[in-house]
Design a protein around this motif. Structure first.
Motif, PDB file in Angstrom:
ATOM      1  N   LEU A   1      59.246  25.295  14.656  1.00  0.00           N
ATOM      2  CA  LEU A   1      59.149  24.642  16.089  1.00  0.00           C
ATOM      3  C   LEU A   1      56.682  24.394  16.578  1.00  0.00           C
ATOM      4  CD1 LEU A   1      62.052  24.365  17.978  1.00  0.00           C
ATOM      5  CD2 LEU A   1      61.283  22.556  16.846  1.00  0.00           C
TER       6      LEU A   1
ATOM      7  N   THR B   1      57.657  28.731  24.147  1.00  0.00           N
ATOM      8  CA  THR B   1      57.793  30.252  23.937  1.00  0.00           C
ATOM      9  C   THR B   1      57.625  31.307  24.540  1.00  0.00           C
ATOM     10  OG1 THR B   1      55.373  31.134  23.745  1.00  0.00           O
ATOM     11  CG2 THR B   1      55.889  29.440  21.960  1.00  0.00           C
TER      12      THR B   1
ATOM     13  N   GLN C   1      56.828  20.551  29.917  1.00  0.00           N
ATOM     14  CA  GLN C   1      56.500  21.661  28.450  1.00  0.00           C
ATOM     15  C   GLN C   1      57.698  21.421  27.836  1.00  0.00           C
ATOM     16  OE1 GLN C   1      54.191  23.766  29.782  1.00  0.00           O
ATOM     17  NE2 GLN C   1      54.989  25.258  28.056  1.00  0.00           N
ATOM     18  N   SER C   2      57.496  20.963  26.651  1.00  0.00           N
ATOM     19  CA  SER C   2      57.889  19.707  25.056  1.00  0.00           C
ATOM     20  C   SER C   2      58.931  21.574  24.282  1.00  0.00           C
ATOM     21  CB  SER C   2      57.083  18.999  24.448  1.00  0.00           C
ATOM     22  OG  SER C   2      56.728  19.830  23.591  1.00  0.00           O
ATOM     23  N   VAL C   3      57.937  22.271  24.097  1.00  0.00           N
ATOM     24  CA  VAL C   3      58.423  23.652  23.633  1.00  0.00           C
ATOM     25  C   VAL C   3      57.707  24.697  24.350  1.00  0.00           C
ATOM     26  CG1 VAL C   3      57.549  25.417  21.562  1.00  0.00           C
ATOM     27  CG2 VAL C   3      57.930  22.807  21.335  1.00  0.00           C
TER      28      VAL C   3
ATOM     29  N   THR D   1      63.499  20.334  26.158  1.00  0.00           N
ATOM     30  CA  THR D   1      62.425  21.231  25.982  1.00  0.00           C
ATOM     31  C   THR D   1      63.142  21.996  24.728  1.00  0.00           C
ATOM     32  OG1 THR D   1      61.877  21.654  28.685  1.00  0.00           O
ATOM     33  CG2 THR D   1      60.838  23.518  27.027  1.00  0.00           C
ATOM     34  N   LYS D   2      62.187  22.359  24.164  1.00  0.00           N
ATOM     35  CA  LYS D   2      62.840  23.265  23.034  1.00  0.00           C
ATOM     36  C   LYS D   2      62.329  24.663  22.817  1.00  0.00           C
ATOM     37  CE  LYS D   2      63.758  20.309  19.080  1.00  0.00           C
ATOM     38  NZ  LYS D   2      63.243  19.448  20.063  1.00  0.00           N
TER      39      LYS D   2
ATOM     40  N   LEU E   1      54.164  24.167  19.219  1.00  0.00           N
ATOM     41  CA  LEU E   1      53.888  23.805  20.340  1.00  0.00           C
ATOM     42  C   LEU E   1      52.833  22.988  20.545  1.00  0.00           C
ATOM     43  CD1 LEU E   1      54.559  25.522  22.750  1.00  0.00           C
ATOM     44  CD2 LEU E   1      52.459  26.723  22.375  1.00  0.00           C
TER      45      LEU E   1
ATOM     46  N   VAL F   1      61.464  28.925  22.333  1.00  0.00           N
ATOM     47  CA  VAL F   1      61.126  29.289  20.531  1.00  0.00           C
ATOM     48  C   VAL F   1      60.350  31.089  20.997  1.00  0.00           C
ATOM     49  CG1 VAL F   1      58.831  29.643  18.915  1.00  0.00           C
ATOM     50  CG2 VAL F   1      60.283  27.123  19.665  1.00  0.00           C
TER      51      VAL F   1
END
Length: 421
Positions: A11, A24, A20-22, A227-228, A13, A230
Motif C-alpha cells: 500500500l 503507518t 489519512q488515506s494510509v 483509511t488503511k 502512503l 500499514v
C-alpha cells in the motif's frame, strides 16, 4: 504471515490535508506523542530548567543590591562620663534612623554556582526522561488499536467474499427452482445466510468506526472508514535487538543527578569571598558622637566560611548513598519484570507460529471440502443447509488463519516495543 505483510507493505502512503488515506504504525507513534498533553510538559520542564540556570548565572555575574532602612527608639544612649564648664557635650537622641544601599559582588563562591547549574541540568534530564517513560506506554495503545482494526478489516473482507459466494449460489438455486431441480427451502436457507452476512458486515462497520474514532482521538489525526493501516516490515524484525527502554535512561539520569548533588553537598565547606559597599545616611552616622543626620560610606572585602555545615555532612552523604542504592533496587526490579515480559512475548510468538502451521493445512482442507460441497449442491445431492455449513467452516478457517497472521505480526511489534525499539 508473509503474504499479509507483502499486502500491507504494497500500500502506498498518500496523505491529504483532510484525512489519512494510509496510516503507518510509525506515523501512529509520532502522532500519539505529538498529540499527548505530556508533550507540553516536556517543554515546561525544559523551559523551567533553562530559566533556573539563567537565574543562577545572573546571581553569579551581577552584583547583589539591596536597600535597608530602620527607625528605632532605645532606652539608653552612649554618654561621655565627664562634664566641663562652659563646654557643651553633645547628647545622642534616643530615636535613631538609618537608610542604606548595600552592594555586594561575589569574588569567589567555591564553585557553588557551577555545581548548582550542573544539578539543575541533571534534574531537567530526569524530568524529561520521566515524561518519556510515560509517553512510551502510549505505543502499547497504538499497537492494540492497529491489531483490532486490522482484524476487523480482515473479517470484513472474508465476510464480503462469503456474501458474494452466497449471492451467486442464490442465483443458481433460483434457476434450479424454476426448472424443478431445487426445492424452494434451499433458496430460503441461502437467503437467510445472506442476511446473516449482511448483519455481520453492519456490526463490523460499527466496530471499525468506533475503533477508528478512538484512534483518531488518541493520535489527533482524521481517520476515515477507508483509511488503511500499514505495519512496516522494519517494525516486525526482532533479531539482535538491544534494550533501549526509556526507563533505563531514567535510572542513569537519576544516578547522574545524585552524583551532582553529592558534589554540591561536599562543596558546602568551601569559603566564600565577596566585595561589598554600603552607602547611606542616618542619625547617628559612623560618628556615634555626632547627633546630626549625616551621610556615610563603607567598602571592603568579606570572607564567610560556614563551618557548621560539617555537622550534617556525613548524614547528607549517607542519604544520597541510600538514594543511589534505592535506584539500583528499582532498576533490578524493572529488569526482572522486563525479562519476564520478553519471555512471555516470545512464548506468544512461538504459540501463534505453531498455530499458523496447522491453520494453512486446515484452510486448504476446508476450501477443498467447500468446493466439493459446491459441486454436490449444483448436482442436487447436497442440501443448501449443509453447503452453508461448509461455506461458514471455510470462512472461519480462513479468518482464523488471517487472525493468527495478524497476531504474529503484532506480537513481533509488541516484542520490539518492549525492548524500546
Amino acid at each position: 504471515m508473509k503474504s499479509l505483510s507483502t499486502f500491507l507493505l504494497g500500500l502506498l502512503l498518500t496523505t491529504t490535508s483532510q484525512a489519512q488515506s494510509v496510516m503507518t504504525l510509525e506515523q501512529g507513534y509520532a502522532a500519539v506523542i505529538a498529540n499527548d498533553p505530556l508533550t507540553r510538559q516536556r517543554e515546561i520542564v525544559q523551559q523551567t530548567g533553562d530559566l533556573t540556570i539563567a537565574s543562577l548565572d545572573k546571581n553569579r555575574r551581577l552584583p547583589q543590591v539591596g536597600v535597608n532602612g530602620q527607625a528605632t527608639w532605645q532606652s539608653e544612649v552612649t554618654k561621655l562620663p565627664i562634664e566641663l564648664p562652659n563646654v557643651p557635650i553633645p547628647q545622642l537622641s534616643k530615636d535613631q534612623y538609618k537608610l542604606t544601599a548595600d552592594v555586594s559582588y561575589t569574588l569567589f563562591d567555591g564553585n557553588q554556582t557551577a555545581l548548582q547549574k550542573q544539578v539543575q541540568r541533571a534534574s531537567t534530564t530526569v524530568g524529561l526522561q520521566q515524561v518519556a517513560v510515560e509517553q512510551n506506554r502510549l505505543k502499547d495503545q497504538v499497537n492494540a488499536y492497529f491489531l483490532n482494526i486490522l482484524l476487523t478489516d480482515e473479517n470484513t473482507r472474508l465476510t464480503r467474499i462469503r456474501l458474494e459466494e452466497l449471492q451467486n449460489r442464490i442465483l443458481k438455486a433460483e434457476a434450479g427452482v424454476r426448472f424443478g431441480t431445487v426445492a424452494t427451502v434451499g433458496v430460503d436457507v441461502l437467503r437467510a445466510e445472506v442476511l446473516n452476512a449482511e448483519q455481520q458486515l453492519g456490526q463490523l462497520a460499527a466496530t471499525r468506526r468506533g475503533l477508528r474514532d478512538q484512534l483518531g482521538i488518541l493520535t489527533g489525526l482524521t481517520i476515515t472508514d477507508s483509511t488503511k493501516l500499514v505495519i512496516e516490515e522494519a517494525r516486525t524484525g526482532i533479531v539482535n535487538l538491544s534494550l533501549n527502554r526509556p526507563e533505563q535512561k531514567l535510572f542513569e539520569s537519576q544516578r547522574a543527578l545524585l552524583d551532582e548533588q553529592l558534589r554540591l553537598t561536599n562543596n558546602r565547606l568551601q569559603p566564600r569571598l565577596s566585595a561589598f559597599a554600603q552607602g547611606g545616611a542616618g542619625r547617628p552616622a559612623l560618628n556615634f558622637l555626632n547627633n546630626d543626620f549625616r551621610g556615610f560610606f563603607i567598602g571592603g572585602i568579606r570572607l564567610s566560611w560556614n563551618l557548621s555545615a560539617a555537622y550534617t555532612l556525613k548524614n547528607d552523604r549517607a542519604v544520597l548513598a541510600l538514594n543511589r542504592e534505592q535506584i539500583g533496587v528499582q532498576q533490578k526490579v524493572f529488569d526482572r519484570n522486563l525479562s519476564l515480559q520478553l519471555r512471555q512475548q516470545q512464548t506468544e510468538i512461538d504459540r501463534v507460529t505453531a498455530l499458523l502451521e496447522k491453520d494453512r493445512e486446515i484452510s486448504a482442507l476446508r476450501s477443498k471440502i467447500r468446493q466439493t460441497a459446491s459441486v454436490q449442491l449444483d448436482n442436487g445431492t447436497l442440501a443448501a443447509r449443509d453447503y452453508t455449513s461448509e461455506l461458514n467452516a471455510e470462512s472461519q478457517a480462513l479468518l482464523n488463519q488471517k487472525t493468527h497472521e495478524l497476531q504474529l505480526l503484532l506480537a513481533n511489534v509488541q516484542y520490539r516495543t518492549l525492548t524500546g525499539n
